[in-house]
Design a protein around this motif. Structure first.
Motif, PDB file in Angstrom:
ATOM      1  N   PHE A  51      -2.098 -22.458  34.403  1.00  0.00           N
ATOM      2  CA  PHE A  51      -1.671 -22.798  35.769  1.00  0.00           C
ATOM      3  C   PHE A  51      -0.380 -23.613  35.725  1.00  0.00           C
ATOM      4  CE2 PHE A  51      -1.517 -25.665  39.414  1.00  0.00           C
ATOM      5  CZ  PHE A  51      -1.624 -24.761  40.450  1.00  0.00           C
ATOM      6  N   HIS A  52      -0.325 -24.557  34.785  1.00  0.00           N
ATOM      7  CA  HIS A  52       0.911 -25.314  34.560  1.00  0.00           C
ATOM      8  C   HIS A  52       0.980 -25.720  33.092  1.00  0.00           C
ATOM      9  CE1 HIS A  52      -1.991 -28.590  35.056  1.00  0.00           C
ATOM     10  NE2 HIS A  52      -1.152 -29.342  34.370  1.00  0.00           N
ATOM     11  N   VAL A  53       2.204 -26.018  32.624  1.00  0.00           N
ATOM     12  CA  VAL A  53       2.371 -26.478  31.238  1.00  0.00           C
ATOM     13  C   VAL A  53       3.002 -27.866  31.192  1.00  0.00           C
ATOM     14  CG1 VAL A  53       2.547 -24.150  30.282  1.00  0.00           C
ATOM     15  CG2 VAL A  53       4.650 -25.361  30.962  1.00  0.00           C
ATOM     16  N   LEU A  54       3.525 -28.306  32.340  1.00  0.00           N
ATOM     17  CA  LEU A  54       4.218 -29.596  32.380  1.00  0.00           C
ATOM     18  C   LEU A  54       3.926 -30.294  33.705  1.00  0.00           C
ATOM     19  CD1 LEU A  54       6.415 -31.503  31.095  1.00  0.00           C
ATOM     20  CD2 LEU A  54       8.127 -30.148  32.313  1.00  0.00           C
ATOM     21  N   GLU A  55       3.619 -31.580  33.620  1.00  0.00           N
ATOM     22  CA  GLU A  55       3.502 -32.429  34.809  1.00  0.00           C
ATOM     23  C   GLU A  55       4.602 -33.474  34.724  1.00  0.00           C
ATOM     24  OE1 GLU A  55      -0.526 -34.090  35.422  1.00  0.00           O
ATOM     25  OE2 GLU A  55      -1.253 -32.495  34.135  1.00  0.00           O
ATOM     26  N   LEU A  56       5.280 -33.698  35.829  1.00  0.00           N
ATOM     27  CA  LEU A  56       6.320 -34.738  35.894  1.00  0.00           C
ATOM     28  C   LEU A  56       5.899 -35.786  36.906  1.00  0.00           C
ATOM     29  CD1 LEU A  56       9.512 -32.452  36.020  1.00  0.00           C
ATOM     30  CD2 LEU A  56       8.711 -33.776  34.046  1.00  0.00           C
ATOM     31  N   LYS A  57       6.141 -37.028  36.546  1.00  0.00           N
ATOM     32  CA  LYS A  57       5.779 -38.125  37.455  1.00  0.00           C
ATOM     33  C   LYS A  57       6.850 -39.210  37.351  1.00  0.00           C
ATOM     34  CE  LYS A  57       2.159 -41.663  37.876  1.00  0.00           C
ATOM     35  NZ  LYS A  57       1.646 -41.656  39.246  1.00  0.00           N
ATOM     36  N   ARG A  70      -7.250 -27.602  26.142  1.00  0.00           N
ATOM     37  CA  ARG A  70      -8.351 -26.803  26.718  1.00  0.00           C
ATOM     38  C   ARG A  70      -9.503 -26.784  25.724  1.00  0.00           C
ATOM     39  NH1 ARG A  70      -5.592 -22.446  28.182  1.00  0.00           N
ATOM     40  NH2 ARG A  70      -5.233 -23.275  30.259  1.00  0.00           N
ATOM     41  N   VAL A  71     -10.723 -26.865  26.257  1.00  0.00           N
ATOM     42  CA  VAL A  71     -11.934 -26.940  25.433  1.00  0.00           C
ATOM     43  C   VAL A  71     -12.801 -25.708  25.692  1.00  0.00           C
ATOM     44  CG1 VAL A  71     -14.044 -28.302  25.061  1.00  0.00           C
ATOM     45  CG2 VAL A  71     -11.859 -29.461  25.393  1.00  0.00           C
ATOM     46  N   ARG A  72     -13.513 -25.258  24.644  1.00  0.00           N
ATOM     47  CA  ARG A  72     -14.243 -23.988  24.658  1.00  0.00           C
ATOM     48  C   ARG A  72     -15.388 -23.930  25.667  1.00  0.00           C
ATOM     49  NH1 ARG A  72     -16.493 -22.849  18.810  1.00  0.00           N
ATOM     50  NH2 ARG A  72     -17.391 -24.868  19.333  1.00  0.00           N
ATOM     51  N   ASP A 123     -10.449 -24.626  33.586  1.00  0.00           N
ATOM     52  CA  ASP A 123      -9.290 -24.811  34.465  1.00  0.00           C
ATOM     53  C   ASP A 123      -8.769 -23.459  34.959  1.00  0.00           C
ATOM     54  OD1 ASP A 123      -8.555 -24.306  31.782  1.00  0.00           O
ATOM     55  OD2 ASP A 123      -6.525 -24.995  32.150  1.00  0.00           O
ATOM     56  N   ARG A 124      -8.079 -23.534  36.080  1.00  0.00           N
ATOM     57  CA  ARG A 124      -7.546 -22.323  36.727  1.00  0.00           C
ATOM     58  C   ARG A 124      -6.494 -21.652  35.855  1.00  0.00           C
ATOM     59  NH1 ARG A 124      -5.097 -23.789  42.436  1.00  0.00           N
ATOM     60  NH2 ARG A 124      -4.072 -21.769  42.618  1.00  0.00           N
TER      61      ARG A 124
END
Ligand SMILES: [Fe+2]
Length: 297
Positions: A51-57, A70-72, A123-124
């Motif tokens: 869904f995304h690879v980067l978050e900016l804040k 991500r977990v199995r 996750d989506r």
């Protein structure tokens, strides 16, 4: 095939002192797309199925705020949480529904050397496309550590990663068929060394790098081909001082891969990549690789 509870490096969150300048860079120059804005956070996607690879804040200074894996399964999520707590990690979010637009179940901890790690299941995802010269997903994060062996031990024994190679300065850790998802670099203090984004192929690393150069950002190191992992690389510095890499052709490994040590990972004098064509790394790049610290959650 090795049994990994963590199945992928999904995303990273970066704090930036100039949010709009960082958004402009990662969309117009680096080739990501804004997919969501929630509160003071902006989520950017590549062309793959994350869904995304980067978050900016917005932050006071540039900093690595979080690495998300991500977990199995939900069971693995609970198990990893217990192990992390037993290993002395600080808990920021106990297992529960994520508040990010990508959703799923997650927990957030700070590992003993200070980086904040998020683990997500369910996750989506979105439809993946392969677009020439555009980033598909994250390839690896490279973390500076003043005690590589302790952090390598944490990734292996607590998180279930596997060591794939050990050079004099770096430990390479995998959680799937990619040779590495996390790299630990020997440094005077803990922090972010760089973030690598996966391109579809070598041609895309070359052409993508040319497009970044056209927009005013010179290559800091490369183009070349790394030793451990055999991946092609080109390093840049984003406008806020974070080192980022375009990479491709990461070596695919399984449990039969033979781990090589520092004695085997030695370059001939003057050489820093397999091809022997990468010019020396710029001083600005070297400096930026030891300038970004970890933040709170
Ligand atoms: Fe890298």
């Amino acid at each position: 095939m090795t049994d990994f509870p963590v199945t992928a490096l999904r995303s990273v969150e970066i704090g930036t002192p100039d949010l709009s300048a960082s958004i402009d860079f990662y969309t117009r120059v680096w080739g990501l797309e804004v997919v969501a804005e929630v509160g003071d956070k902006v989520f950017l996607a590549a062309t793959g199925d994350d869904f995304h690879v980067l978050e900016l804040k917005q932050s006071e200074r540039s900093e690595l705020r979080k690495i998300s894996f991500r977990v199995r399964s939900v069971e693995d999520l609970a198990d990893l949480f217990d192990k992390a707590v037993q290993a002395g990690c600080a808990v920021f979010r106990a297992p529960g529904p994520a508040d990010a637009p990508s959703g799923g179940e997650r927990f957030v901890i700070r590992e003993p050397q200070g980086s904040v790690l998020e683990f997500v299941h369910g996750d989506r995802r979105k439809d993946a496309r392969v677009v020439p010269n555009r980033v598909q997903r994250l390839a690896h994060v490279n973390i500076n550590s003043a005690d590589i062996e302790a952090l390598s031990d944490f990734y292996r024994t607590v998180l279930g990663f596997r060591l794939t190679d050990r050079s004099k300065m770096m430990a390479f850790l995998s959680c799937n068929n990619d040779h590495h998802a996390v790299v630990l670099a020997d440094a005077a203090s803990h922090g972010l060394n760089h973030i690598a984004f996966l391109m579809p192929d070598l041609e895309s690393v070359m052409r993508g790098s040319g497009l970044v150069i056209d927009k005013g950002y010179p290559i800091g190191w490369g183009v070349g081909r790394h030793g451990p992992g055999d991946n092609v690389f080109a390093y840049f510095i984003d406008p806020m001082g974070v080192v980022i890499e375009y990479t491709a052709e990461v070596l695919q490994v399984d449990a039969s891969y033979r781990v090589k040590g520092p004695d085997e990972w030695v370059w001939p004098p003057g050489r820093t990549d397999h091809w022997g064509i990468a010019p020396p790394k710029s001083d600005a790049c070297k400096k930026a690789q030891i300038s970004i610290g970890f933040s709170g959650a």
